[in-house]
Write a protein that holds these residues in place. Structure first.
Motif, PDB file in Angstrom:
ATOM      1  N   GLY A 152       0.871  -1.184   0.000  1.00  0.00           N
ATOM      2  CA  GLY A 152       0.000   0.000   0.000  1.00  0.00           C
ATOM      3  C   GLY A 152       0.898   1.220   0.000  1.00  0.00           C
ATOM      4  O   GLY A 152       1.856   1.275   0.776  1.00  0.00           O
ATOM      5  N   ASP A 153       0.616   2.219  -0.850  1.00  0.00           N
ATOM      6  CA  ASP A 153       1.528   3.352  -1.080  1.00  0.00           C
ATOM      7  C   ASP A 153       0.701   4.631  -1.183  1.00  0.00           C
ATOM      8  O   ASP A 153      -0.242   4.687  -1.983  1.00  0.00           O
ATOM      9  N   GLN A 154       1.030   5.630  -0.376  1.00  0.00           N
ATOM     10  CA  GLN A 154       0.280   6.894  -0.445  1.00  0.00           C
ATOM     11  C   GLN A 154       1.115   8.030   0.121  1.00  0.00           C
ATOM     12  O   GLN A 154       2.046   7.806   0.901  1.00  0.00           O
ATOM     13  N   GLY A 215       3.599   7.692 -11.537  1.00  0.00           N
ATOM     14  CA  GLY A 215       2.942   6.645 -10.761  1.00  0.00           C
ATOM     15  C   GLY A 215       3.273   5.289 -11.363  1.00  0.00           C
ATOM     16  O   GLY A 215       4.003   5.194 -12.353  1.00  0.00           O
ATOM     17  N   HIS A 216       2.683   4.227 -10.782  1.00  0.00           N
ATOM     18  CA  HIS A 216       3.154   2.881 -11.131  1.00  0.00           C
ATOM     19  C   HIS A 216       2.128   1.826 -10.762  1.00  0.00           C
ATOM     20  O   HIS A 216       1.353   2.008  -9.814  1.00  0.00           O
ATOM     21  N   GLY A 217       2.170   0.710 -11.472  1.00  0.00           N
ATOM     22  CA  GLY A 217       1.466  -0.472 -11.023  1.00  0.00           C
ATOM     23  C   GLY A 217       2.042  -0.909  -9.691  1.00  0.00           C
ATOM     24  O   GLY A 217       3.194  -0.600  -9.369  1.00  0.00           O
ATOM     25  N   PHE A 222       6.601  -3.406  -5.368  1.00  0.00           N
ATOM     26  CA  PHE A 222       6.424  -1.979  -5.048  1.00  0.00           C
ATOM     27  C   PHE A 222       6.126  -1.214  -6.341  1.00  0.00           C
ATOM     28  O   PHE A 222       5.175  -0.426  -6.417  1.00  0.00           O
ATOM     29  N   HIS A 223       6.957  -1.457  -7.356  1.00  0.00           N
ATOM     30  CA  HIS A 223       6.805  -0.743  -8.632  1.00  0.00           C
ATOM     31  C   HIS A 223       6.759  -1.761  -9.768  1.00  0.00           C
ATOM     32  O   HIS A 223       7.650  -2.594  -9.880  1.00  0.00           O
ATOM     33  N   GLN A 224       5.726  -1.701 -10.591  1.00  0.00           N
ATOM     34  CA  GLN A 224       5.592  -2.621 -11.728  1.00  0.00           C
ATOM     35  C   GLN A 224       4.788  -1.933 -12.826  1.00  0.00           C
ATOM     36  O   GLN A 224       4.367  -0.790 -12.676  1.00  0.00           O
ATOM     37  N   PHE A 281       0.396  14.556  -3.991  1.00  0.00           N
ATOM     38  CA  PHE A 281      -0.487  13.647  -3.255  1.00  0.00           C
ATOM     39  C   PHE A 281      -0.499  12.320  -3.993  1.00  0.00           C
ATOM     40  O   PHE A 281      -0.364  12.289  -5.224  1.00  0.00           O
ATOM     41  N   GLU A 282      -0.680  11.227  -3.246  1.00  0.00           N
ATOM     42  CA  GLU A 282      -0.675   9.895  -3.855  1.00  0.00           C
ATOM     43  C   GLU A 282      -1.720   8.995  -3.214  1.00  0.00           C
ATOM     44  O   GLU A 282      -1.879   9.003  -1.994  1.00  0.00           O
ATOM     45  N   HIS A 283      -2.407   8.217  -4.050  1.00  0.00           N
ATOM     46  CA  HIS A 283      -3.233   7.112  -3.565  1.00  0.00           C
ATOM     47  C   HIS A 283      -2.900   5.849  -4.347  1.00  0.00           C
ATOM     48  O   HIS A 283      -2.480   5.917  -5.514  1.00  0.00           O
TER      49      HIS A 283
HETATM   50 CO    CO Z   1       4.140   5.341  -5.466  1.00  0.00          CO
END
Ligand code: CO
Ligand code: MF3
Ligand code: CO
Length: 308
Positions: A152-154, A215-217, A222-224, A281-283
Motif C-alpha cells: 500500500g503506497d500513499q 505513478g506505477h502499477g 512496489f513498482h511494476q 499527493f498519492e493514492h
Molecule cells: Co508510489
C-alpha cells in the motif's frame, strides 16, 4: 533505439528541443540514459502475469491499503512546527513493525529510511534527517507498507502552520489534480486520461507537472507495470485499465519549471531546478468493474472537495 539529437524533442517530454531543455543538465550530470523508444505500452498480461488480480488478491491489496492509510492517520498530527523528520521516521518504522508489517522503503534499492519526507522545493524521495519542521514549510510524507506480501503506497503534502498563498494554492492544485484524475477514469479507460486531467488542472493555476517521476502499477511488487505518467504520453498512455489492475496516481506539481535534479550527496533527493516549491499527493487504486476504488483512503484525511 534512437538517440536524441540537439534539435530533437527532449527525452523528458517537455516538447522543447533537447538543446533548449535537458542538454545542459545532462552534460553537468555526466550524461543520462534517455528512455527507450518503444512502439506502444505493454498491455496487461494473463492471470499468471499477476497484473489482473483475482477477488482474493484484491482483498489482500485492500488490507495493505487500509493499514497504510491507518498509519497516515497516525502521523498526520506530527506535521506541525517543531517536529524532527527523523522522529516521524522512527514512528513509522516502529508502528509498522509493531503491527507485524514491513516498511517497504527500508533497503529498497538502497534507500536508508522508512518513509520519504520531501520539503518545500524537494519534488520527491527526500530522506528524513535531523531537520525540524518550521512555520511556513510544506512537507510531503510518503509511506509504503508491505502487508502479508502486498504493498500500500500513499502520500500527502502538509502545510506547516501558516504558509504563503502560493504554497497553499500549489498544495490545493496537487490535491485537486489527483482527485480529478481519479474521477476521470472508469473500467477500460486508458492511462492517458489520468495525465490529461492532471495537466488541465495544473494549467488552470499556471503550475507545471513533473515528468521525470511517475505513478506505477503496484501489488506484490512496489513498482511494476503500468507506468502512470502524470501527463498524456504516447508510450504508457495506451495502456488499458482493466478491472483488477492496481496502480498509484501521484502527481507532483511544481510552482515553476517541471524539471528535477537529484542531490549528488545522497543519490535520492529530487529537487526543482529553479528552487521553487513542489507538492504531491498519492493514492493506491484498484480498478473494479464499477470504477476506481481508492485503497488508501484515510478516516481522518482530506476528502475530494477539501479546501486547504
Ligand atoms: Co508510489
Ligand atoms: N513511495 C514512493 C512512490 O510513491 C517510492 C519511494 S522509493 C524509496 O513510489 F526508496 F525512496 F523509498
Ligand atoms: Co509513495
Amino acid at each position: 533505439m534512437k538517440t536524441a539529437g540537439r534539435n530533437d524533442p527532449c527525452h523528458c517530454g517537455s516538447g522543447l528541443k533537447y538543446k533548449k531543455c535537458h542538454l545542459a543538465l545532462d552534460r553537468e550530470q555526466g550524461g543520462v540514459v534517455a528512455p527507450k523508444q518503444v512502439e506502444r505500452a505493454p498491455q496487461p498480461r494473463s492471470r499468471r502475469g499477476m497484473l489482473v488480480l483475482s477477488e482474493r488478491e484484491r482483498d489482500r491489496m485492500r488490507a495493505a491499503g487500509k493499514f497504510n492509510a491507518q498509519l497516515m492517520d497516525e502521523i498526520r498530527g506530527m506535521a506541525v512546527p517543531g517536529t524532527k523528520l527523523d522522529d516521524i521516521n522512527s514512528f513509522v518504522d516502529a508502528y509498522t513493525r509493531d503491527h507485524g508489517h514491513i516498511p517497504a522503503c527500508v533497503g529498497y534499492k538502497g534507500y536508508p529510511k522508512a518513509l520519504c519526507t520531501s520539503l518545500n522545493e524537494v519534488i520527491c524521495h527526500g530522506i528524513p534527517d535531523a531537520y525540524v519542521l518550521k512555520e511556513g514549510d510544506i512537507v510531503n510524507l510518503d509511506i509504503t507498507s508491505i502487508v502479508d506480501g502486498w504493498h500500500g503506497d500513499q502520500s500527502e503534502t502538509f502545510l506547516i502552520g501558516e504558509v504563503s498563498d502560493t504554497a497553499r494554492k500549489l498544495v490545493q492544485c496537487a490535491f485537486d489534480s489527483l482527485h480529478l484524475a481519479i474521477a476521470a477514469i472508469k473500467p477500460f479507460s486508458t492511462v492517458r486520461e489520468i495525465g490529461a486531467a492532471i495537466v488541465k488542472r495544473a494549467a488552470e493555476d499556471g503550475f507545471s507537472v513533473v515528468r521525470d517521476f511517475q505513478g506505477h502499477g503496484i501489488g506484490r511488487k512496489f513498482h511494476q507495470e503500468p507506468g502512470i505518467p502524470h501527463y498524456p504520453d504516447s508510450f504508457h498512455g495506451g495502456f488499458v485499465l482493466k478491472p483488477g489492475i492496481c496502480f498509484t496516481i501521484e502527481p507532483m506539481i511544481n510552482e515553476g519549471r517541471p524539471h528535477s535534479k537529484i542531490d549528488r550527496s545522497d543519490g535520492w533527493t529530487a529537487r526543482t531546478i529553479d528552487g521553487k516549491l513542489s507538492a504531491q499527493f498519492e493514492h493506491t487504486l484498484l480498478m473494479t468493474e464499477d470504477g476506481p476504488e481508492i485503497l488508501t483512503q484515510t478516516e481522518h484525511g482530506p476528502r475530494p472537495g477539501h479546501r486547504f
